[in-house]
Design a protein around this motif. Structure first.
Motif, PDB file in Angstrom:
ATOM      1  N   ARG A   1     -21.220  -3.256 -42.051  1.00  0.00           N
ATOM      2  CA  ARG A   1     -22.661  -3.059 -41.884  1.00  0.00           C
ATOM      3  C   ARG A   1     -23.295  -2.577 -43.190  1.00  0.00           C
ATOM      4  O   ARG A   1     -24.424  -2.970 -43.536  1.00  0.00           O
ATOM      5  CB  ARG A   1     -22.921  -2.046 -40.762  1.00  0.00           C
ATOM      6  CG  ARG A   1     -22.459  -2.525 -39.392  1.00  0.00           C
ATOM      7  CD  ARG A   1     -23.017  -1.654 -38.266  1.00  0.00           C
ATOM      8  NE  ARG A   1     -22.641  -0.265 -38.389  1.00  0.00           N
ATOM      9  CZ  ARG A   1     -21.549   0.274 -37.849  1.00  0.00           C
ATOM     10  NH1 ARG A   1     -20.698  -0.496 -37.172  1.00  0.00           N
ATOM     11  NH2 ARG A   1     -21.295   1.558 -37.967  1.00  0.00           N
ATOM     12  N   GLU A   2     -22.564  -1.741 -43.909  1.00  0.00           N
ATOM     13  CA  GLU A   2     -23.084  -1.252 -45.192  1.00  0.00           C
ATOM     14  C   GLU A   2     -23.208  -2.383 -46.203  1.00  0.00           C
ATOM     15  O   GLU A   2     -24.213  -2.484 -46.921  1.00  0.00           O
ATOM     16  CB  GLU A   2     -22.164  -0.150 -45.722  1.00  0.00           C
ATOM     17  CG  GLU A   2     -22.229   1.119 -44.893  1.00  0.00           C
ATOM     18  CD  GLU A   2     -21.138   2.121 -45.230  1.00  0.00           C
ATOM     19  OE1 GLU A   2     -21.213   3.252 -44.721  1.00  0.00           O
ATOM     20  OE2 GLU A   2     -20.206   1.769 -45.991  1.00  0.00           O
TER      21      GLU A   2
ATOM     22  N   TYR B   1     -16.180  -7.400 -39.799  1.00  0.00           N
ATOM     23  CA  TYR B   1     -17.546  -7.497 -40.333  1.00  0.00           C
ATOM     24  C   TYR B   1     -18.509  -6.535 -39.630  1.00  0.00           C
ATOM     25  O   TYR B   1     -19.550  -6.175 -40.185  1.00  0.00           O
ATOM     26  CB  TYR B   1     -18.080  -8.926 -40.192  1.00  0.00           C
ATOM     27  CG  TYR B   1     -17.411  -9.940 -41.093  1.00  0.00           C
ATOM     28  CD1 TYR B   1     -17.072  -9.642 -42.412  1.00  0.00           C
ATOM     29  CD2 TYR B   1     -17.131 -11.228 -40.625  1.00  0.00           C
ATOM     30  CE1 TYR B   1     -16.472 -10.580 -43.234  1.00  0.00           C
ATOM     31  CE2 TYR B   1     -16.545 -12.177 -41.444  1.00  0.00           C
ATOM     32  CZ  TYR B   1     -16.214 -11.855 -42.746  1.00  0.00           C
ATOM     33  OH  TYR B   1     -15.627 -12.801 -43.554  1.00  0.00           O
ATOM     34  N   ASP B   2     -18.155  -6.127 -38.392  1.00  0.00           N
ATOM     35  CA  ASP B   2     -19.017  -5.218 -37.642  1.00  0.00           C
ATOM     36  C   ASP B   2     -18.661  -3.753 -37.873  1.00  0.00           C
ATOM     37  O   ASP B   2     -19.268  -2.869 -37.278  1.00  0.00           O
ATOM     38  CB  ASP B   2     -18.921  -5.515 -36.136  1.00  0.00           C
ATOM     39  CG  ASP B   2     -19.451  -6.892 -35.787  1.00  0.00           C
ATOM     40  OD1 ASP B   2     -20.340  -7.385 -36.515  1.00  0.00           O
ATOM     41  OD2 ASP B   2     -18.972  -7.480 -34.792  1.00  0.00           O
ATOM     42  N   SER B   3     -17.675  -3.494 -38.724  1.00  0.00           N
ATOM     43  CA  SER B   3     -17.263  -2.127 -39.012  1.00  0.00           C
ATOM     44  C   SER B   3     -18.331  -1.415 -39.834  1.00  0.00           C
ATOM     45  O   SER B   3     -19.318  -2.015 -40.275  1.00  0.00           O
ATOM     46  CB  SER B   3     -15.948  -2.128 -39.789  1.00  0.00           C
ATOM     47  OG  SER B   3     -16.143  -2.709 -41.088  1.00  0.00           O
ATOM     48  N   GLU B   4     -18.113  -0.129 -40.056  1.00  0.00           N
ATOM     49  CA  GLU B   4     -19.060   0.641 -40.861  1.00  0.00           C
ATOM     50  C   GLU B   4     -19.236   0.014 -42.240  1.00  0.00           C
ATOM     51  O   GLU B   4     -20.360  -0.182 -42.707  1.00  0.00           O
ATOM     52  CB  GLU B   4     -18.582   2.076 -40.985  1.00  0.00           C
ATOM     53  CG  GLU B   4     -19.528   2.998 -41.739  1.00  0.00           C
ATOM     54  CD  GLU B   4     -19.019   4.425 -41.778  1.00  0.00           C
ATOM     55  OE1 GLU B   4     -19.735   5.319 -41.295  1.00  0.00           O
ATOM     56  OE2 GLU B   4     -17.895   4.638 -42.266  1.00  0.00           O
TER      57      GLU B   4
ATOM     58  N   GLU C   1     -23.599  -5.490 -45.536  1.00  0.00           N
ATOM     59  CA  GLU C   1     -24.666  -6.394 -45.091  1.00  0.00           C
ATOM     60  C   GLU C   1     -26.016  -5.935 -45.631  1.00  0.00           C
ATOM     61  O   GLU C   1     -26.876  -6.744 -45.993  1.00  0.00           O
ATOM     62  CB  GLU C   1     -24.692  -6.449 -43.563  1.00  0.00           C
ATOM     63  CG  GLU C   1     -25.699  -7.430 -42.983  1.00  0.00           C
ATOM     64  CD  GLU C   1     -25.344  -8.879 -43.240  1.00  0.00           C
ATOM     65  OE1 GLU C   1     -26.270  -9.723 -43.247  1.00  0.00           O
ATOM     66  OE2 GLU C   1     -24.144  -9.178 -43.434  1.00  0.00           O
ATOM     67  N   LYS C   2     -26.198  -4.622 -45.700  1.00  0.00           N
ATOM     68  CA  LYS C   2     -27.461  -4.066 -46.189  1.00  0.00           C
ATOM     69  C   LYS C   2     -27.507  -4.003 -47.710  1.00  0.00           C
ATOM     70  O   LYS C   2     -28.553  -4.252 -48.323  1.00  0.00           O
ATOM     71  CB  LYS C   2     -27.665  -2.659 -45.609  1.00  0.00           C
ATOM     72  CG  LYS C   2     -28.993  -2.025 -46.023  1.00  0.00           C
ATOM     73  CD  LYS C   2     -29.186  -0.670 -45.366  1.00  0.00           C
ATOM     74  CE  LYS C   2     -30.526  -0.049 -45.789  1.00  0.00           C
ATOM     75  NZ  LYS C   2     -30.724   1.289 -45.145  1.00  0.00           N
TER      76      LYS C   2
ATOM     77  N   GLU D   1     -16.305   2.201 -34.141  1.00  0.00           N
ATOM     78  CA  GLU D   1     -17.070   2.620 -32.964  1.00  0.00           C
ATOM     79  C   GLU D   1     -16.348   3.770 -32.254  1.00  0.00           C
ATOM     80  O   GLU D   1     -15.118   3.818 -32.240  1.00  0.00           O
ATOM     81  CB  GLU D   1     -17.240   1.449 -31.997  1.00  0.00           C
ATOM     82  CG  GLU D   1     -18.079   0.307 -32.544  1.00  0.00           C
ATOM     83  CD  GLU D   1     -19.498   0.730 -32.867  1.00  0.00           C
ATOM     84  OE1 GLU D   1     -20.066   1.534 -32.105  1.00  0.00           O
ATOM     85  OE2 GLU D   1     -20.031   0.270 -33.898  1.00  0.00           O
TER      86      GLU D   1
ATOM     87  N   LEU E   1     -25.289   3.745 -44.913  1.00  0.00           N
ATOM     88  CA  LEU E   1     -26.612   3.437 -44.376  1.00  0.00           C
ATOM     89  C   LEU E   1     -27.567   4.607 -44.509  1.00  0.00           C
ATOM     90  O   LEU E   1     -28.778   4.438 -44.467  1.00  0.00           O
ATOM     91  CB  LEU E   1     -26.484   3.017 -42.900  1.00  0.00           C
ATOM     92  CG  LEU E   1     -25.643   1.765 -42.633  1.00  0.00           C
ATOM     93  CD1 LEU E   1     -25.612   1.466 -41.137  1.00  0.00           C
ATOM     94  CD2 LEU E   1     -26.163   0.569 -43.416  1.00  0.00           C
TER      95      LEU E   1
ATOM     96  N   HIS F   1     -15.822 -11.952 -35.801  1.00  0.00           N
ATOM     97  CA  HIS F   1     -16.286 -10.746 -36.483  1.00  0.00           C
ATOM     98  C   HIS F   1     -15.301 -10.235 -37.522  1.00  0.00           C
ATOM     99  O   HIS F   1     -15.496  -9.150 -38.077  1.00  0.00           O
ATOM    100  CB  HIS F   1     -16.551  -9.625 -35.448  1.00  0.00           C
ATOM    101  CG  HIS F   1     -15.331  -9.281 -34.638  1.00  0.00           C
ATOM    102  ND1 HIS F   1     -15.091  -9.815 -33.390  1.00  0.00           N
ATOM    103  CD2 HIS F   1     -14.273  -8.467 -34.905  1.00  0.00           C
ATOM    104  CE1 HIS F   1     -13.959  -9.327 -32.915  1.00  0.00           C
ATOM    105  NE2 HIS F   1     -13.430  -8.508 -33.829  1.00  0.00           N
TER     106      HIS F   1
END
Length: 210
Positions: free
Chosen positions: A83-84, A77-80, A86-87, A140, A53, A169
């Motif tokens: 998230r990367e 899916y909510d891991s680092e 997803e972007k 997290e 990110l 997730h």
């Protein structure tokens, strides 16, 4: 220790365009079977590289869980990495099989697999792994290992005597390759490299300099 002096010469095999399949996924399948037969340690381990990110590359080892039209792996899916992706869904995979002096690099676009596909794999996992997918808020910060232990006990009680379900997730991704490179180690660092590139729906092969 003189790290620069550590050196291994590669000489097991060679690789030429005439040796490979015209389809890189089929070629990967052939090499993968050879790696399995050679008892390569953690044969399905791969480095998954994403764009962080903050704009810098980010890499970690995951396990390949399937190959069809692409390369399938599973994560939170909510891991680092989630998230990367997803972007920016561009990613690469790197396999290294030192017993065969081989490396495979895959670059492409990542997409989520269907929920049905994720369910099928999730329920094939051992119960402990299913619980683990619920337990970990992957990537997290946590204060101690005790946090994870407490969360595990909570989830085990929550599902005691009940049917397990897949966390919303957690699921799979499929990397659809746009380019693949097969690397065979050769003496004097003059390695063989065959590259596939997808152009207008057709795989184009070329040989790269070491």
């Amino acid at each position: 220790m003189d790290i620069a002096a550590i050196r291994k010469d590669y000489s097991i095999k060679s690789l030429d365009i005439s040796d490979v399949n015209t389809n890189p996924i089929q070629q990967f399948g052939a090499w993968f079977e050879e790696a399995v037969s050679a008892d390569v340690l953690e044969v399905n381990a791969m480095t998954v590289s994403t764009l962080g990110l903050d704009g810098t590359p980010n890499a970690r080892i995951l396990l390949l869980k399937g190959v069809d039209t692409g390369f399938i792996f599973f994560t939170n899916y909510d891991s680092e990495k989630g998230r990367e992706l997803e972007k920016n869904n561009s990613a690469s995979l790197t396999f290294f099989w030192p017993e065969l002096e081989r490396q495979v690099r895959v670059r492409g676009k990542v997409e989520k697999i269907t929920e049905a596909e994720s369910d099928t794999y999730f329920f094939s996992r051992p119960l402990g792994s299913q619980i683990g997918a619920w337990v970990s808020p992957q990537s997290e910060p946590i204060s101690s290992r005790a946090d994870i232990n407490a969360r595990q006990l909570k989830i085990e009680k929550q599902f005691a005597g009940k049917a397990m379900s897949r966390p919303p997730h957690w699921g799979g991704y499929r990397l659809m390759p746009l380019s693949m490179e097969f690397w065979q180690g050769r003496p004097s660092r003059l390695h063989d490299r065959i590259k596939y590139e997808l152009k207008e729906g057709k795989w184009i092969l070329s040989r790269l300099a070491p």
